[in-house]
Design a protein around this motif. Structure first.
Motif, PDB file in Angstrom:
ATOM      1  N   GLU A  12      40.775  33.363  -7.515  1.00 33.66           N
ATOM      2  CA  GLU A  12      41.480  33.954  -8.655  1.00 33.66           C
ATOM      3  C   GLU A  12      41.644  33.023  -9.850  1.00 33.66           C
ATOM      4  OE1 GLU A  12      42.645  37.165  -8.811  1.00 33.66           O
ATOM      5  OE2 GLU A  12      41.680  37.524  -6.879  1.00 33.66           O
ATOM      6  N   LEU A  13      41.501  31.719  -9.641  1.00 36.82           N
ATOM      7  CA  LEU A  13      41.823  30.795 -10.725  1.00 36.82           C
ATOM      8  C   LEU A  13      41.089  29.472 -10.596  1.00 36.82           C
ATOM      9  CD1 LEU A  13      44.039  28.631  -9.345  1.00 36.82           C
ATOM     10  CD2 LEU A  13      45.474  30.637  -9.530  1.00 36.82           C
ATOM     11  N   VAL A  14      41.166  28.707 -11.666  1.00 36.22           N
ATOM     12  CA  VAL A  14      40.679  27.329 -11.730  1.00 36.22           C
ATOM     13  C   VAL A  14      41.912  26.460 -11.914  1.00 36.22           C
ATOM     14  CG1 VAL A  14      39.308  25.678 -13.063  1.00 36.22           C
ATOM     15  CG2 VAL A  14      38.473  28.012 -12.734  1.00 36.22           C
ATOM     16  N   ALA A  15      42.007  25.387 -11.139  1.00 42.71           N
ATOM     17  CA  ALA A  15      43.150  24.479 -11.235  1.00 42.71           C
ATOM     18  C   ALA A  15      42.689  23.135 -11.782  1.00 42.71           C
ATOM     19  CB  ALA A  15      43.793  24.299  -9.864  1.00 42.71           C
ATOM     20  N   VAL A  16      43.517  22.541 -12.630  1.00 43.31           N
ATOM     21  CA  VAL A  16      43.211  21.249 -13.254  1.00 43.31           C
ATOM     22  C   VAL A  16      44.431  20.356 -13.098  1.00 43.31           C
ATOM     23  CG1 VAL A  16      42.555  20.099 -15.408  1.00 43.31           C
ATOM     24  CG2 VAL A  16      41.757  22.425 -14.959  1.00 43.31           C
ATOM     25  N   ARG A  17      44.199  19.113 -12.669  1.00 43.04           N
ATOM     26  CA  ARG A  17      45.316  18.170 -12.502  1.00 43.04           C
ATOM     27  C   ARG A  17      44.903  16.774 -12.947  1.00 43.04           C
ATOM     28  NH1 ARG A  17      45.352  17.507  -5.889  1.00 43.04           N
ATOM     29  NH2 ARG A  17      43.457  16.234  -5.775  1.00 43.04           N
ATOM     30  N   ASP A  18      45.892  15.924 -13.133  1.00 41.14           N
ATOM     31  CA  ASP A  18      45.690  14.529 -13.518  1.00 41.14           C
ATOM     32  C   ASP A  18      45.254  13.745 -12.284  1.00 41.14           C
ATOM     33  OD1 ASP A  18      45.910  11.852 -14.316  1.00 41.14           O
ATOM     34  OD2 ASP A  18      47.812  12.148 -15.324  1.00 41.14           O
ATOM     35  N   SER A  19      44.152  13.021 -12.376  1.00 41.88           N
ATOM     36  CA  SER A  19      43.647  12.272 -11.220  1.00 41.88           C
ATOM     37  C   SER A  19      44.603  11.169 -10.780  1.00 41.88           C
ATOM     38  CB  SER A  19      42.271  11.669 -11.530  1.00 41.88           C
ATOM     39  OG  SER A  19      42.376  10.729 -12.582  1.00 41.88           O
ATOM     40  N   LYS A  20      45.452  10.694 -11.680  1.00 38.23           N
ATOM     41  CA  LYS A  20      46.404   9.639 -11.324  1.00 38.23           C
ATOM     42  C   LYS A  20      47.634  10.187 -10.607  1.00 38.23           C
ATOM     43  CE  LYS A  20      46.831   8.118 -15.544  1.00 38.23           C
ATOM     44  NZ  LYS A  20      46.064   9.147 -16.207  1.00 38.23           N
ATOM     45  N   ASP A  21      47.805  11.510 -10.610  1.00 40.17           N
ATOM     46  CA  ASP A  21      48.977  12.129 -10.000  1.00 40.17           C
ATOM     47  C   ASP A  21      48.543  13.343  -9.171  1.00 40.17           C
ATOM     48  OD1 ASP A  21      51.557  12.807  -9.332  1.00 40.17           O
ATOM     49  OD2 ASP A  21      52.093  13.546 -11.319  1.00 40.17           O
ATOM     50  N   PRO A  22      47.821  13.112  -8.065  1.00 42.52           N
ATOM     51  CA  PRO A  22      47.271  14.233  -7.298  1.00 42.52           C
ATOM     52  C   PRO A  22      48.315  15.146  -6.670  1.00 42.52           C
ATOM     53  CG  PRO A  22      46.936  12.178  -6.123  1.00 42.52           C
ATOM     54  CD  PRO A  22      47.472  11.821  -7.484  1.00 42.52           C
ATOM     55  N   SER A  77      54.605  29.903  -8.448  1.00 44.94           N
ATOM     56  CA  SER A  77      53.485  28.965  -8.475  1.00 44.94           C
ATOM     57  C   SER A  77      52.371  29.470  -7.578  1.00 44.94           C
ATOM     58  CB  SER A  77      53.932  27.589  -7.984  1.00 44.94           C
ATOM     59  OG  SER A  77      54.898  27.058  -8.850  1.00 44.94           O
ATOM     60  N   PRO A  78      51.126  29.352  -8.036  1.00 42.93           N
ATOM     61  CA  PRO A  78      50.018  29.802  -7.200  1.00 42.93           C
ATOM     62  C   PRO A  78      49.825  28.875  -5.999  1.00 42.93           C
ATOM     63  CG  PRO A  78      49.197  28.786  -9.200  1.00 42.93           C
ATOM     64  CD  PRO A  78      50.690  28.858  -9.325  1.00 42.93           C
ATOM     65  N   ASP A  79      49.259  29.409  -4.938  1.00 43.97           N
ATOM     66  CA  ASP A  79      48.972  28.631  -3.738  1.00 43.97           C
ATOM     67  C   ASP A  79      47.698  27.823  -3.965  1.00 43.97           C
ATOM     68  OD1 ASP A  79      48.591  27.582  -1.221  1.00 43.97           O
ATOM     69  OD2 ASP A  79      48.073  29.496  -0.290  1.00 43.97           O
ATOM     70  N   LEU A  80      47.846  26.520  -4.078  1.00 40.96           N
ATOM     71  CA  LEU A  80      46.695  25.644  -4.300  1.00 40.96           C
ATOM     72  C   LEU A  80      46.311  24.876  -3.039  1.00 40.96           C
ATOM     73  CD1 LEU A  80      47.600  24.180  -7.819  1.00 40.96           C
ATOM     74  CD2 LEU A  80      46.206  26.181  -7.260  1.00 40.96           C
ATOM     75  N   SER A  81      46.823  25.300  -1.888  1.00 40.90           N
ATOM     76  CA  SER A  81      46.563  24.564  -0.645  1.00 40.90           C
ATOM     77  C   SER A  81      45.080  24.525  -0.289  1.00 40.90           C
ATOM     78  CB  SER A  81      47.367  25.158   0.509  1.00 40.90           C
ATOM     79  OG  SER A  81      47.005  26.507   0.730  1.00 40.90           O
ATOM     80  N   GLY A  82      44.308  25.505  -0.715  1.00 44.36           N
ATOM     81  CA  GLY A  82      42.877  25.510  -0.427  1.00 44.36           C
ATOM     82  C   GLY A  82      42.026  24.930  -1.542  1.00 44.36           C
ATOM     83  N   PRO A  97      51.933  18.303 -10.922  1.00 45.75           N
ATOM     84  CA  PRO A  97      51.636  19.684 -11.304  1.00 45.75           C
ATOM     85  C   PRO A  97      50.165  19.874 -11.663  1.00 45.75           C
ATOM     86  CG  PRO A  97      52.732  18.543 -13.096  1.00 45.75           C
ATOM     87  CD  PRO A  97      52.743  17.607 -11.920  1.00 45.75           C
ATOM     88  N   ALA A  98      49.725  21.104 -11.567  1.00 45.10           N
ATOM     89  CA  ALA A  98      48.367  21.472 -11.963  1.00 45.10           C
ATOM     90  C   ALA A  98      48.447  22.628 -12.948  1.00 45.10           C
ATOM     91  CB  ALA A  98      47.550  21.886 -10.741  1.00 45.10           C
ATOM     92  N   LEU A  99      47.576  22.608 -13.912  1.00 40.93           N
ATOM     93  CA  LEU A  99      47.435  23.739 -14.822  1.00 40.93           C
ATOM     94  C   LEU A  99      46.468  24.717 -14.178  1.00 40.93           C
ATOM     95  CD1 LEU A  99      46.938  21.812 -18.170  1.00 40.93           C
ATOM     96  CD2 LEU A  99      49.022  22.918 -17.362  1.00 40.93           C
ATOM     97  N   THR A 100      46.701  26.002 -14.350  1.00 39.63           N
ATOM     98  CA  THR A 100      45.794  26.992 -13.784  1.00 39.63           C
ATOM     99  C   THR A 100      45.309  27.944 -14.871  1.00 39.63           C
ATOM    100  OG1 THR A 100      47.657  28.400 -13.140  1.00 39.63           O
ATOM    101  CG2 THR A 100      46.801  26.896 -11.468  1.00 39.63           C
ATOM    102  N   PHE A 101      44.076  28.367 -14.710  1.00 37.98           N
ATOM    103  CA  PHE A 101      43.409  29.244 -15.665  1.00 37.98           C
ATOM    104  C   PHE A 101      42.649  30.313 -14.893  1.00 37.98           C
ATOM    105  CE2 PHE A 101      43.571  24.951 -17.313  1.00 37.98           C
ATOM    106  CZ  PHE A 101      44.054  25.101 -18.594  1.00 37.98           C
TER     107      PHE A 101
END
Length: 66
Positions: free
Chosen positions: A32-42, A3-8, A45-49
């Motif tokens: 390196e990527l764009v992350a997308v997640r559901d606003s109701k579940d911060p 899983s990518p590091d999304l901490s930042g 999981p997040a999708l990354t592109f």
């Protein structure tokens, strides 16, 4: 799969989303990527592109192809 590091990631909600909180949040500040997640579940999981894939997706939406 690692899983990518999304901490930042700085997720933001689109300005055109309604007040009912049924939308996605997008983080474009990662190098390196764009992350997308559901606003109701911060914390869910997040999708990354990759940035090019995300730009192609947005272009497809704007052109009515998606």
């Amino acid at each position: 799969m690692i899983s990518p590091d999304l901490s930042g990631a700085e997720f933001r909600t689109p300005t055109l989303s309604g007040a009912n909180n049924n939308c996605v949040e997008v983080a474009t500040n990662l190098p390196e990527l764009v992350a997308v997640r559901d606003s109701k579940d911060p914390f869910g999981p997040a999708l990354t592109f990759s940035h090019p894939a995300w730009n192609n997706f947005l272009t497809g939406i704007r052109n009515g192809e998606i």
